[in-house]
Design an enzyme around this catalytic site. Structure first.
Site, PDB file in Angstrom:
ATOM      1  N   ILE A 465      19.877  46.624  14.346  1.00 56.11           N
ATOM      2  CA  ILE A 465      18.756  47.415  14.845  1.00 56.11           C
ATOM      3  C   ILE A 465      17.714  47.669  13.773  1.00 56.11           C
ATOM      4  O   ILE A 465      16.654  48.219  14.074  1.00 56.11           O
ATOM      5  CB  ILE A 465      19.247  48.759  15.411  1.00 56.11           C
ATOM      6  CG1 ILE A 465      20.008  49.561  14.343  1.00 56.11           C
ATOM      7  CG2 ILE A 465      20.112  48.547  16.624  1.00 56.11           C
ATOM      8  CD1 ILE A 465      20.431  50.935  14.798  1.00 56.11           C
ATOM      9  N   GLY A 466      17.970  47.280  12.554  1.00 54.57           N
ATOM     10  CA  GLY A 466      16.988  47.505  11.504  1.00 54.57           C
ATOM     11  C   GLY A 466      17.563  47.174  10.151  1.00 54.57           C
ATOM     12  O   GLY A 466      18.657  46.616  10.022  1.00 54.57           O
ATOM     13  N   ALA A 471      19.922  46.361   2.737  1.00 54.30           N
ATOM     14  CA  ALA A 471      21.058  46.569   3.631  1.00 54.30           C
ATOM     15  C   ALA A 471      20.615  46.421   5.074  1.00 54.30           C
ATOM     16  O   ALA A 471      19.489  46.768   5.440  1.00 54.30           O
ATOM     17  CB  ALA A 471      21.675  47.951   3.407  1.00 54.30           C
ATOM     18  N   SER A 472      21.523  45.916   5.904  1.00 57.85           N
ATOM     19  CA  SER A 472      21.287  45.790   7.339  1.00 57.85           C
ATOM     20  C   SER A 472      21.985  46.932   8.061  1.00 57.85           C
ATOM     21  O   SER A 472      23.055  47.388   7.649  1.00 57.85           O
ATOM     22  CB  SER A 472      21.812  44.445   7.852  1.00 57.85           C
ATOM     23  OG  SER A 472      21.172  43.376   7.196  1.00 57.85           O
ATOM     24  N   VAL A 473      21.376  47.369   9.152  1.00 55.18           N
ATOM     25  CA  VAL A 473      21.911  48.476   9.942  1.00 55.18           C
ATOM     26  C   VAL A 473      22.264  47.932  11.313  1.00 55.18           C
ATOM     27  O   VAL A 473      21.432  47.278  11.965  1.00 55.18           O
ATOM     28  CB  VAL A 473      20.902  49.632  10.059  1.00 55.18           C
ATOM     29  CG1 VAL A 473      21.502  50.784  10.855  1.00 55.18           C
ATOM     30  CG2 VAL A 473      20.489  50.116   8.675  1.00 55.18           C
ATOM     31  N   ASP A 587      12.488  58.526  -2.003  1.00 52.36           N
ATOM     32  CA  ASP A 587      11.862  57.570  -1.078  1.00 52.36           C
ATOM     33  C   ASP A 587      11.495  58.284   0.219  1.00 52.36           C
ATOM     34  O   ASP A 587      11.893  57.868   1.308  1.00 52.36           O
ATOM     35  CB  ASP A 587      12.800  56.395  -0.805  1.00 52.36           C
ATOM     36  CG  ASP A 587      12.080  55.234  -0.118  1.00 52.36           C
ATOM     37  OD1 ASP A 587      10.832  55.237  -0.091  1.00 52.36           O
ATOM     38  OD2 ASP A 587      12.759  54.330   0.400  1.00 52.36           O
TER      39      ASP A 587
END
EC number: 2.7.11.1
Length: 965
Positions: A465-466, A471-473, A587
């Site tokens: 989803i993002g 990193a991938s979620v 951030d």
């Protein structure tokens, strides 16, 4: 058989052979893949021609073997016959009903009436069916070269009651080559060879079992029918049919009588397929598949570890077919799982049951370990009914007679994805425990996160989803709760592994304080040599929320400023909680704030967060954070000012100021405006530009309290910025100001009164207008209907649209010719908005902008004054000298008019200077243009004349406003 019937028969056969040759000549792959398993040496009477009804009203011919089983070949599904041919052939030639089931039942009745003694194959002259009795259709027999095939087919049939014996006990067989042509050499070879064979009737499996024939004898009699790669079980399981095999108890008895049944059931052909592969792959009846696999499982003779040449086992083929019962039986038999949850096979088919499939292996492993193999089918039944195995433990405790320790072991096995501990993680990824990298406090926080959920069950996550940095979620579910699994880059470099530990430790440090402003963390999951941080999935992030027009309209209906105040307070409270935990997020941006289903704002993505006591100060480099939200002085100082390179609380105040600016722009304009500056494509240009003490512009009408607060938060030197507590107190004070001024009527001195009324443009007594700071902008007549060209960022377009029952005019920058006649409407308030765009996007940070409320006759004045300035600057294209002379005369007149307007407007400018901003709503004096240009963002001489025309235009508009009011 009369001539008419014989001609139809020949016509049908010609169609079949012609179509077969055509298919094989065009597709060589089809020949190799589909005909290799059925290129058999067959007896003449072993094939029969049948018909099937199609969905489109056509009939398809197919060929059956001695068992009455359908053989799939290129010509069996492509030859079409019209209704007349089918009716004549089925009724007159066959003499049996056209229904396939009735036809086969009729054949089986004839099978039982015949003698059980094995018969020899008759001669070719005896194969033509009698005219009085029903018979099976026959394929044309290829004759020897000296004999004509057509004459052979037209020979009169011989009566069946007086069959002359053959001169020799030879069997005439044909060989169907891949090209469909009978090999004459093979035919001559078998002409003088006597091969043991049974009658086609007695070759039926049901009839053979009734006559006490063993499968081994049937296999010996029929092994010449198969190719050299497939054995008899391949043949049987490929063409298994519901009509011929009705009682599998006989089937099991006959299998037990075969001595080498274990070898046959595990034998692989050239494609690596076993007979069970053929059973699952081919379009056999599902009920027979289940019965056959159940019998094989009960016998325990099949090796489920066998895979075909594509490395697919029986489970993979069963999932492709999508039959849940077959999958269950294959799993009971012990088929291993060789696919990941996100494999293409799972995405394509069978998404619902993948969680149960993974849990089955853990259940089987546990039951086998404690010696309860007989309960595997019972638990699989519950698993494939979507019942969680944890709910069954208490129910089956007494039945299985297991104690509490075994139940705990059960949970460990049925929930394999257990949390990992710090020591095992560091040892596996060779992370050294050093004071400058990982402190003991950080290690304790890491362990606390791992202990949030002692034992993870299966987590189904498959859809990305993002992404967050590197990193991938992924989206998934855990115990019915929607979750988000963030993949931690632990298998990369050493620094990435350490950063993963620090991020998890930061989550544990915040979780320890019980901060309600941070997204909820479930735990840490180790799966497939990867590490995942499991969190509760929220509605969306704040950036998507502000870009969603439906959400903005919803906030406008409920009061957009009320929503903005609530979002601002949640963000500031989250920063306060981080300060209490001693953490720096580093951030902050709208994409890293999540909006929950209840509307609460939560902080997420702690990938760059650090402890305030961390000793590695060089990690606070200028590359941290997102460029447009980054503190401008961070990492860009000399060595004498080393303290400025360190990240502290005031560094995050700048990022919060940009976020508040985004929220204010949404409240004022009703659309999201990005702080991104497209003119600067790299980081170096951005730092050079931001050091010019640039300040974002605000839409006119913005409350002065917000303007002053955001300006202080975005000061270049962070020591002058307020603290988090001060910002939170100021927001609360501004909210009180909003509540006290929202209901006041007729107050005109308060700046931004219309803004507090939330786009309620009902006031008629507008006293003044002002056009200010339109630098670097060329005036150009543009077309309302021409939106094709967006290359010139300095041109303008006036566009009208309807917003909240009020007419709105926008000045944007496509090129063309503008038509103004549609704007002559009386007693309508219009909203004038000047925008500078770049690549089809709006940015307020490109120059100073104007937003004000004016009446319709004031727009006409502005429009005609624009045309005068065009002629002065010679921006209009005139090809004739006459037009040039006219323009010169008009320019002289316009200059005189402008001087008069300037002289008349000096008093108005002096009276309004006290109530205006430093950057907004400042009317320009033509004599003081140089001073105003020095305060602007661009001091270039290139646009000096344009700035003068802009200032003059502002004075003219102001004079017209004062006179009209």
């Amino acid at each position: 058989m009369d001539f008419k019937e014989n001609s139809i028969y020949i016509n049908v056969m010609d169609k079949i052979y012609a179509r077969e040759k055509e298919v094989l000549s065009q597709n060589q792959d089809f020949q190799e893949n589909n005909l290799s398993r059925i290129s058999l040496i067959l007896n003449y009477e072993d094939f029969s021609l049948k018909f099937d009804e199609s969905l489109h009203g056509y009939s398809f011919g197919y060929v059956t073997n001695p068992f009455g089983l359908k053989l799939h070949s290129p010509f069996t599904e492509t030859v079409r016959f019209d209704g007349a041919e089918k009716y004549i052939y089925m009724k007159r030639i066959l003499g049996v009903p056209s229904n396939e089931t009735q036809l086969c039942n009729y054949q089986h009745q004839n099978f039982e009436e015949k003698d059980s003694q094995k018969e020899l194959l008759p001669s070719p002259q005896q194969l033509t069916p009698p005219t009085s009795l029903p018979s099976l259709p026959l394929l044309p027999l290829p004759q020897a070269p000296e004999q004509n095939e057509e004459q052979q087919l037209t020979q009169p049939p011989s009566p069946p009651s007086i069959p002359p014996p053959p001169p020799q006990k030879k069997q005439i067989q044909i060989f169907i080559t891949p090209s469909g042509i009978v090999s004459q050499k093979i035919q001559n070879f078998f002409r003088d060879t006597q091969i043991k064979s049974t009658d086609p009737v007695n070759c039926s499996l049901d009839h053979s079992i009734k006559k006490n024939y063993s499968l081994e004898e049937i296999y010996e009699n029929n092994k010449n029918y198969m190719d050299k790669n497939n054995n008899f079980l391949h043949f049987l399981f490929t063409f298994i049919d519901k009509i011929t095999i009705k009682d599998l108890d006989h089937f099991e008895k006959e299998i037990n009588r075969v001595h080498n049944i274990k070898k046959l059931i595990n034998q692989q052909n050239m494609k690596g397929e076993t007979p069970l592969h053929s059973l699952i792959i081919n379009n056999s009846e599902s009920c027979l598949k289940k019965l056959v696999i159940a019998k094989i499982n009960h016998m325990g003779i099949f090796d489920y570890s066998k895979c075909d040449n594509l490395n697919k086992n029986l489970l993979a083929h069963a999932i492709e077919k999508g039959d849940i019962d077959v999958i269950r039986l294959v799993l009971i038999g012990g088929c291993p799982l060789k696919m990941s949850p996100r494999s293409k096979l799972f995405k394509k088919n069978f998404k619902i049951y993948r969680q149960q499939i993974y849990r089955v292996f853990e259940i089987k492993e546990f039951l086998t370990k404690i010696g309860f193999n007989q309960y595997i089918p019972m638990f699989l039944e519950f698993e494939f009914k979507n019942i969680n195995i944890n709910y069954l433990i208490e129910s089956f405790k007494f039945k299985l007679n297991i104690n509490e320790d075994e139940i705990l072991l059960w949970k460990l096995l049925t929930e394999p994805y257990k949390n990992l501990d710090f020591k095992s993680f560091c040892s596996e990824y060779q992370i050294k425990h050093q004071n400058d990298l990982i402190s003991e406090t950080m290690a304790n926080h890491f362990i606390n996160v791992c202990q949030l959920n002692p034992h993870f069950g299966y987590i189904d996550f498959h859809t990305q989803i993002g992404s967050a940095g590197n990193a991938s979620v992924f989206e998934g579910t855990y115990k019915g709760i929607p979750i988000a699994c963030k993949e931690m880059p632990v298998s990369g470099t050493y620094e990435q592994s350490v950063d993963s530990i620090k991020e998890i430790a930061a989550v544990g440090q915040i979780k320890k304080l019980g901060c309600a402003t941070v997204v909820e963390t479930i735990g840490v999951l180790k799966y497939n040599q990867k590490l995942f941080l499991v969190m509760v999935k929220e509605k969306c992030n704040l950036l998507s929320f502000l870009c969603n027009k439906s959400e903005i309209l919803k906030m406008q209906r409920e009061g957009i400023w009320t929503s903005i105040f609530k979002i601002s307070k949640d963000i500031l409270k989250g920063l306060v909680s981080l300060r209490e935990a001693g953490m720096y997020h580093r951030d902050f941006k709208t994409a890293n704030f999540l909006v929950s289903n209840t509307g609460k704002i939560l902080i997420s993505d702690f990938g760059t967060s650090r402890d305030e006591n961390e000793k590695r100060l060089n990690t606070f480099a200028k590359t941290i954070g997102t460029m447009w939200y980054r503190c401008p002085r961070l990492g860009d100082c000399s060595e004498d000012e080393k303290t400025l390179t360190h990240y502290n609380e005031k560094s995050e105040i700048y990022s919060l100021g940009i976020i508040l600016w985004e929220l204010v722009c949404v409240a004022m304009t009703g659309t999201y405006i990005s702080p991104k500056i497209p003119l600067f494509q790299n980081e170096v240009d951005f730092l050079i530009w931001i050091h010019k003490d640039y300040r974002f512009s605000f839409p006119v009408g913005t409350p002065q309290s917000f303007v002053k607060l955001i300006t202080r938060m975005c000061l270049p030197f962070r020591d002058r910025r307020p603290t988090v507590r001060q910002v939170l107190d100021n927001v609360k004070a501004i909210k009180k100001e909003f509540l006290s001024n929202r209901g006041i009527e007729g107050e005109q001195t308060y700046s931004g009164l219309e803004c507090w009324r939330e786009f309620n443009f009902s006031k008629q007594n507008v006293t003044r207008i002002s056009i200010s700071n339109l630098h670097n902008t060329e005036y150009k007549v543009v077309n309302k209907y021409d939106y094709a060209s967006y290359n010139n960022k300095n041109s303008l377009l006036m566009k009208r649209y309807l917003d909240n029952s009020n007419f709105v005019v926008e000045l944007i920058n496509p090129n063309g010719l503008f038509r103004f006649k549609s704007f002559f409407e009386k007693e309508k308030l219009l909203y004038l908005k000047l925008k500078s765009t770049y690549k089809d996007e709006y940015y307020f940070d490109m120059s100073q902008f104007l937003t004000t409320i004016i009446q319709i006759h004031q727009i006409t004045v502005i429009y005609y004054k624009m045309l005068q300035k065009y002629r002065e600057l010679r921006l209009l294209r005139n090809n004739n000298n006459i037009n040039k002379n006219k323009n010169n005369n008009n320019n002289n007149n316009n200059n005189n008019n402008n001087n008069n307007n300037i002289n008349n407007n000096n008093t108005f400018n002096n009276s309004t200077n006290n109530n205006s901003n430093d950057n907004i709503n400042i009317p320009y004096d033509f004599n003081n243009n140089n001073n105003n240009n020095n305060n602007s963002c661009n001091n270039s001489k290139k646009f000096k004349s344009i700035s003068e025309s802009t200032s003059a235009l502002g004075l003219e508009a102001s004079s017209s406003s004062s006179s009209s009011s």
